[in-house]
Design an enzyme around this catalytic site. Sequence first.
Site, short mmCIF file in Angstrom:
data_model
loop_
_atom_site.label_atom_id
_atom_site.label_comp_id
_atom_site.label_asym_id
_atom_site.label_seq_id
_atom_site.Cartn_x
_atom_site.Cartn_y
_atom_site.Cartn_z
N ASP A 32 0.82 -1.22 0.00
CA ASP A 32 0.00 0.00 0.00
C ASP A 32 0.85 1.27 0.00
O ASP A 32 0.66 2.16 0.84
CB ASP A 32 -0.92 0.04 1.24
CG ASP A 32 -1.69 -1.25 1.47
OD1 ASP A 32 -2.14 -1.86 0.49
OD2 ASP A 32 -1.85 -1.64 2.65
N GLU A 243 -11.63 -0.09 -2.90
CA GLU A 243 -10.80 0.50 -1.84
C GLU A 243 -9.62 1.24 -2.51
O GLU A 243 -9.55 1.35 -3.73
CB GLU A 243 -10.27 -0.59 -0.90
CG GLU A 243 -9.37 -1.61 -1.56
CD GLU A 243 -8.99 -2.78 -0.66
OE1 GLU A 243 -9.44 -2.87 0.49
OE2 GLU A 243 -8.24 -3.65 -1.15
#
Length: 343
Positions: A32, A243
């Site tokens: 991420d 997301e």
Amino acid sequence: PKQEEAIEKPTEDSLAAKYHHQPLVTDLFTADPSAHVFEGKIYIYPSHDIQTDVAQDDMGSHFDMKDYHVFSMEKSGGPVTDHGVALALEDIPWASRQLWAPDAAEKDGKYYLYFPAKDKEGIFKIGVASSDKPSGPFRAEPQPISGTFSMDPAVFQEGSDYFLIWGGIWGGQLQWYEDQKLVPGRDGQLTGLPEAEEPALIPYISKLGGDMKSLSEKPKEIQILDESGNPIKAGDNKRRFFEAAWMHKLGDTYYLSYSTGDTHFIAYATGDNPYGPFTYRGNVLNPVEGWTNHHSIVEFEGKWYLFYHDTQLSGDTPLRNIKMAELTHNPDGTIQTVDAMRK
Ligand code: FUB
């Protein structure tokens, strides 16, 4: 002496060949990656994946991370400096577990780390921690940011305005909310997801307050429309928001990019202001090795870069490694899709 210098200082091309599409960090698992240019360097704010005994499920319980490290690079591609633990779970008074995808921002020489974690009731909220340095260590506020829910915060700065963008379905819990309120009894894992023909759930945006630790307005939903101007439907799994929202701007065009989750793309949509609406345009990144796909996009020294992760080092979805690649915007505003698997 010229030759020696060439040996000591790798050229941009040799660095690119060595690091692009290769893991940037090999002694920790990282995921991420949110990249920013601070103090003339690339700083990366990733999740720090660890091995756990938690069984894999649709809610991502197996992503059970306990701290954050910050990394920096003076040149695109590397070498990469690990600045050590920047924030640990035990130093966040309100949090109980799962330090998921963070982001960071700078204002007036202070640095702010935005991060999601589950509170003591197991509900994701977004917290903020601050530091005098981009590398931390960061000191967490005692409470999450009031008015936040769900996860995957990203900060988009435009001049003196800073926007917090967030949200995610399934493990991100967005399906448990209506009108930004947790609906009692919606604790079945995927309870609350819209039917296939209904509009998909979408990310939220709110301008941050001057203190960078509060929202200055009620969060608004960011509409993502198809080519006919209709909201992308929940059953449109290859295009709908899941997301990992990220925003960047080139010229007058605002780009909202996000993961499509169970179809594993990083999709993007364009608009003419941060609040949207945005219109779906295509994919920034094709599926990578591992279930999750999560990225950031940053301009550094006149070139655009995509930061992302895959599971090249472990072959295991919860143990990811961050990577970077050059990103090309076409003159018509579209983005050339990166195919990480082929590199
Ligand atoms: O790293 C935990 C979660 O996995 C992130 O918050 C999601 O975006 C996915 O990458």
